[in-house]
Design an enzyme around this catalytic site. Structure first.
Site, mmCIF file in Angstrom:
data_model
loop_
_atom_site.group_PDB
_atom_site.id
_atom_site.type_symbol
_atom_site.label_atom_id
_atom_site.label_comp_id
_atom_site.label_asym_id
_atom_site.label_seq_id
_atom_site.Cartn_x
_atom_site.Cartn_y
_atom_site.Cartn_z
ATOM 1 N N HIS A 174 -9.134 -50.879 21.295
ATOM 2 C CA HIS A 174 -8.950 -52.147 20.579
ATOM 3 C C HIS A 174 -8.810 -53.326 21.546
ATOM 4 O O HIS A 174 -7.968 -54.205 21.361
ATOM 5 C CB HIS A 174 -7.733 -52.080 19.655
ATOM 6 C CG HIS A 174 -7.810 -50.948 18.675
ATOM 7 N ND1 HIS A 174 -8.816 -50.846 17.745
ATOM 8 C CD2 HIS A 174 -7.032 -49.848 18.497
ATOM 9 C CE1 HIS A 174 -8.634 -49.752 17.019
ATOM 10 N NE2 HIS A 174 -7.577 -49.124 17.461
ATOM 11 N N VAL A 190 -2.722 -49.634 18.264
ATOM 12 C CA VAL A 190 -3.019 -48.726 19.369
ATOM 13 C C VAL A 190 -2.050 -47.550 19.254
ATOM 14 O O VAL A 190 -0.827 -47.749 19.207
ATOM 15 C CB VAL A 190 -2.855 -49.434 20.732
ATOM 16 C CG1 VAL A 190 -3.054 -48.455 21.875
ATOM 17 C CG2 VAL A 190 -3.836 -50.590 20.834
ATOM 18 N N HIS A 191 -2.583 -46.336 19.222
ATOM 19 C CA HIS A 191 -1.760 -45.165 18.894
ATOM 20 C C HIS A 191 -1.061 -44.606 20.121
ATOM 21 O O HIS A 191 -1.353 -43.507 20.603
ATOM 22 C CB HIS A 191 -2.627 -44.104 18.203
ATOM 23 C CG HIS A 191 -3.268 -44.611 16.961
ATOM 24 N ND1 HIS A 191 -4.380 -44.065 16.391
ATOM 25 C CD2 HIS A 191 -2.925 -45.665 16.152
ATOM 26 C CE1 HIS A 191 -4.708 -44.741 15.305
ATOM 27 N NE2 HIS A 191 -3.842 -45.726 15.148
#
Ligand SMILES: [Fe+2]
Length: 454
Positions: A313, A341-342
């Site tokens: 991203h 954002v993981h």
């Protein structure tokens, strides 16, 4: 005579230290999570179980219903028939049951038809008081409770939980369990967007919105979760159309109303902000209204991060940052939470507002009026972890780690708040990252450890 030698040594050491720091921004955690696939819990999981009884209320959730904490929106779903829109509520002391009438809505999405979604706002509650409430009718009523927030004031403690990008995988369940079991009890969750991830299923299978509602009920029926919408709430799907001749004329355009499931299911008190306008106009008028003597801590939460050193991203929040960041510095925002954002990341206090396209001044600088930026999109959804990071770690990045977890922001008084991040792999009380926050308005001391190199 020995003095010059000492000076040289000091300079050399300083250069070496600087070189080391420049090569490596902050801390990139060496913690390596066990490699396993992140998968959603199956539909027959116990956490998705439908409560017993005909037309029993399910997916019960509450959110703050006004500006000052005297209102609560109670929402629930009945599957078989509309049933009652009434919520009963009472305090521990008073046995008198108050009644409030809500509304019921339904929606269709492709071949899915929702249950009856009820929303009921209860108002004029006493502050700092435990309330019980009951929804449903006849033999299948269900009771829950919540506590209203204390009256605002400069030194009133309050504890927020932070969860983002949760989804409904086994890891999501671990995140929620860890949050519930944290010894620092969160009183309200600030949820930074991306709830159910139903849109990752064929035709955005909205059954996964229902399972998500049942999964999180065990927390959100008892304390408000305050929502930010993420990209997984958009559910814009013009491509899904019936391929049946008799309906093709009507349905050819697919699902083109953005946020349709989310807006039907998660009502928020937007009218209490006094206006329904585009976000820029709203925020421009909102910031000056914040009275730091009443509410000392200025927290912003959004979905897409502005400062993010993972290779996911990239710069998606950039247009928003360009527009809003000068205000964040001017109004001394204490902390910004984002998801998307993981993974997990915490920044130093930095700003990047000097850049005007042509002057080349485009590197974030240390700025003690700027917020700390925290990415907390690590709830554990089925898309898995973001593990690929920018190298070297940028100077603005203080700590980053590719693990699932949640955080707690524990406001002590007008000057201090204690922040901690908890990864799922640890015991319930372990803090994998933590920081004392000094309030930007009342106590703007420098909390950073690497200020000298920024
Ligand atoms: Fe997202």
């Amino acid at each position: 005579m020995g003095l010059p030698g000492v000076s040289v040594a000091v300079v050399v050491v300083a250069l070496i230290l600087n070189a080391a720091v420049l090569c490596n921004g902050g801390i990139t955690s060496s913690f390596v999570r066990k490699a396993e696939k992140t998968v959603d819990m199956p539909l027959d999981s116990d956490v998705f179980r439908v409560p017993p009884g005909y037309n029993a209320p399910q997916q019960v959730h509450i959110t703050q219903g006004d500006h000052v904490g005297k209102g609560v929106i109670i929402s629930w779903v009945t599957q078989d028939e509309p049933g009652s829109n009434t919520a009963l509520y009472w305090t521990e002391k008073s046995k008198h049951k108050n009644r409030a009438e809500g509304i019921v809505v339904t929606y269709k999405f492709y071949n899915y038809t929702s249950g009856y979604i009820h929303h009921c706002t209860i108002k004029n509650l006493k502050l700092d008081t435990k309330y019980y409430y009951e929804v449903g009718i006849g033999n299948t009523t269900r009771q829950f409770w919540f506590t209203t927030p204390p009256r605002v004031g400069p030194d009133v403690p309050y504890t927020f939980g932070l969860i983002g990008d949760l989804g409904q995988s086994y890891d999501s369940n671990r995140t929620l369990t860890h949050y519930e079991s944290n010894l620092k009890k969160g009183q309200t969750v600030l949820f930074v967007g991306d709830l159910s991830y139903a849109d990752d299923y064929p035709f955005h299978d909205n059954v996964r919105w229902d399972t998500w509602g049942r999964f999180v009920e065990r927390s959100v029926a008892y304390q408000p979760w305050i929502w930010t919408a993420g990209n997984h709430e958009i559910d814009f799907a013009p491509e899904i159309v019936y391929n049946v001749k008799r309906t093709i004329v009507i349905l050819l355009q697919g699902e083109t109303i953005p946020f349709k499931p989310y807006r039907h299911r998660y009502h928020v008190p937007y009218r209490t902000s006094g206006k329904y306008t585009p976000q820029y106009k709203w925020l421009e008028k909102e910031f000056p209204k914040v009275n730091r003597s009443e509410t000392p801590w200025l927290i912003v939460f959004m979905h897409s991060p502005w400062y993010n050193s993972y290779n996911y991203h990239y710069m998606e929040g950039e247009t928003m940052r360009v527009m809003y960041e000068p205000w964040f510095v001017e109004y001394k925002v204490d902390v910004v939470f984002a998801g998307h954002v993981h993974a997990y990341e915490r920044s130093e206090r930095v700003s990047n507002i000097a850049y005007n396209i042509v002057n080349g001044v485009c590197t974030p600088i240390s700025d003690q009026s700027a917020p700390v930026y925290i990415t907390i999109g690590d709830g554990g959804n089925l898309e898995g972890l973001a593990t690929n990071m920018t190298e070297p770690q940028p100077l603005y990045s203080a700590y980053r780690e590719a693990s699932f977890g949640h955080a707690i922001f524990d406001i002590k008084n007008r000057s201090h708040a204690y922040y901690s991040w908890h990864r799922n792999q640890d015991g319930y009380a372990i803090e994998a990252d933590s920081l004392w926050f000094f309030n930007r308005f009342w106590n703007p001391l420098d909390e950073s450890t690497r200020w000298d190199v920024l």
